[in-house]
Design an enzyme around this catalytic site. Structure first.
Site, mmCIF file in Angstrom:
data_model
loop_
_atom_site.group_PDB
_atom_site.id
_atom_site.type_symbol
_atom_site.label_atom_id
_atom_site.label_comp_id
_atom_site.label_asym_id
_atom_site.label_seq_id
_atom_site.Cartn_x
_atom_site.Cartn_y
_atom_site.Cartn_z
ATOM 1 N N LYS A 95 0.853 -1.229 0.002
ATOM 2 C CA LYS A 95 0.152 0.050 -0.035
ATOM 3 C C LYS A 95 0.890 1.185 0.049
ATOM 4 C CE LYS A 95 0.700 1.011 4.644
ATOM 5 N NZ LYS A 95 1.679 2.165 5.102
ATOM 6 N N ASP A 118 -2.225 -1.979 10.511
ATOM 7 C CA ASP A 118 -2.352 -1.871 8.903
ATOM 8 C C ASP A 118 -3.030 -2.958 8.433
ATOM 9 O OD1 ASP A 118 -1.109 0.684 9.049
ATOM 10 O OD2 ASP A 118 0.718 -0.184 7.910
#
Ligand code: C5P
Length: 302
Positions: free
Chosen positions: A10, A135
């Site tokens: 990401k 995350d």
């Protein structure tokens, strides 16, 4: 039975760190976007009661440990005692702000669900993800989301793919815990920049409506990390010289990203940087990244 699954990296198009909380974490407001840099995982049921094994990378890698932890947590939560053999092909650099270890863990959870007939409901799976790391919940849901709280509140948005990212990762890496400590120290000393104060709704609107090169995004870690790592500071300067309007960190670094509305301009920036990498960055860690329109699916074998 065997499954294969790709675990994408990401980038944080925007990341604002809010105040420290009583539990030692910080609340965040962030825009996460999955990109086309992926680790590959293979998971196999062993057919008998037994341990979780992991191949493909050294035992001391944190990402590797998180994959094993994810499978162990899945087995405990689902009451599964059968062994699982996992193999990982690692491409996402570690300590770079790409969330690679977290993505591997989420992929391991999704892969286990597929292998054992989805014994966990969404809420339990989300709780497993949050327990593994801040995350991880994003990577169950992606490919783009506004993320809040410690990272467990994930609001998925429809993905845009009309932009490209130039990214460069210095050889010096950043530990997430250190970066939060540097930010708190700078804020305590009155050295940090003013907060962005961009709420979740404003982030989502800007992402949807504005041209990517006008996104008013930033990263709270920029100042604290730039002041402590010369390689990050020189990368930001060089990226500006290569046409990047607002280079910034992804996560807590050490990767610096720059968003371009025009993929050719992003590719030109990458070529120019790679032709003469700034001090502290090697050519192999300079790349063009494209946003993913969806999360990779689980593929079944055997
Ligand atoms: O959750 P994770 O293990 O990825 O976090 C690593 C460290 O980063 C935490 O121990 C904490 O010091 C810091 N952190 C934080 N606030 C967050 C996420 C991480 O302070 N939202």
């Amino acid at each position: 039975m065997e499954v294969r699954i790709e675990a994408p990296a990401k980038v944080n198009l925007h990341l604002e760190v809010l105040a420290p909380r009583a539990d030692g974490y910080h609340d965040l407001v962030s825009l996460f976007h999955a990109v086309d840099l992926v680790d590959s995982l293979r998971l196999q049921r062993t057919g008998r009661t037994g341990p979780v094994s992991l191949g493909g990378m050294g035992d001391r890698e944190p990402g590797a440990n998180l994959v094993v932890q994810a499978i162990e947590l899945f087995r405990r939560s689902a009451g599964v005692r059968e062994g699982v053999a996992a193999t990982i092909r690692k491409r996402i650099p570690i300590g770079a702000g790409f969330g690679g270890g977290s993505s591997d863990a989420a992929a391991a959870l999704r892969g286990c669900q597929a292998l054992f007939g989805s014994p966990l409901d969404e809420a339990t799976l989300g709780a497993c993800a949050a327990a593994l790391g801040s995350d991880v919940p994003f990577f169950l849901r992606g490919p783009v989301a506004v993320v809040e709280g410690r990272g467990e509140r994930v609001r998925v948005l429809e993905a845009r793919t009309d932009f490209a990212i130039a990214a460069a990762t210095p050889q010096a890496r950043v530990s997430t815990a250190d970066a939060f400590a540097w930010l708190d120290a700078d804020r305590g000393a009155g050295r940090a920049r003013a907060p962005f104060h961009r709420g979740a709704g404003a982030l989502a609107r800007a992402y949807r409506r504005l041209p990517p090169d006008e996104w008013p995004f930033g990263n709270s870690f920029d100042g604290p990390v730039r002041h402590r790592l010369a390689a990050v500071a020189s990368l930001c300067e060089r990226m500006r010289a290569c046409g990047a309007a607002a280079p910034r960190l992804t996560g807590s670094g050490s990767t610096v990203i720059a968003v371009f509305a025009d993929a050719d301009a992003a590719a030109a920036c990458v070529r120019e940087l790679a032709a003469a990498p700034p001090a502290g960055t090697v050519r192999e860690q300079i790349r063009l990244l494209l946003p993913l329109a969806s999360l990779p699916g689980v593929e079944y074998y055997g």
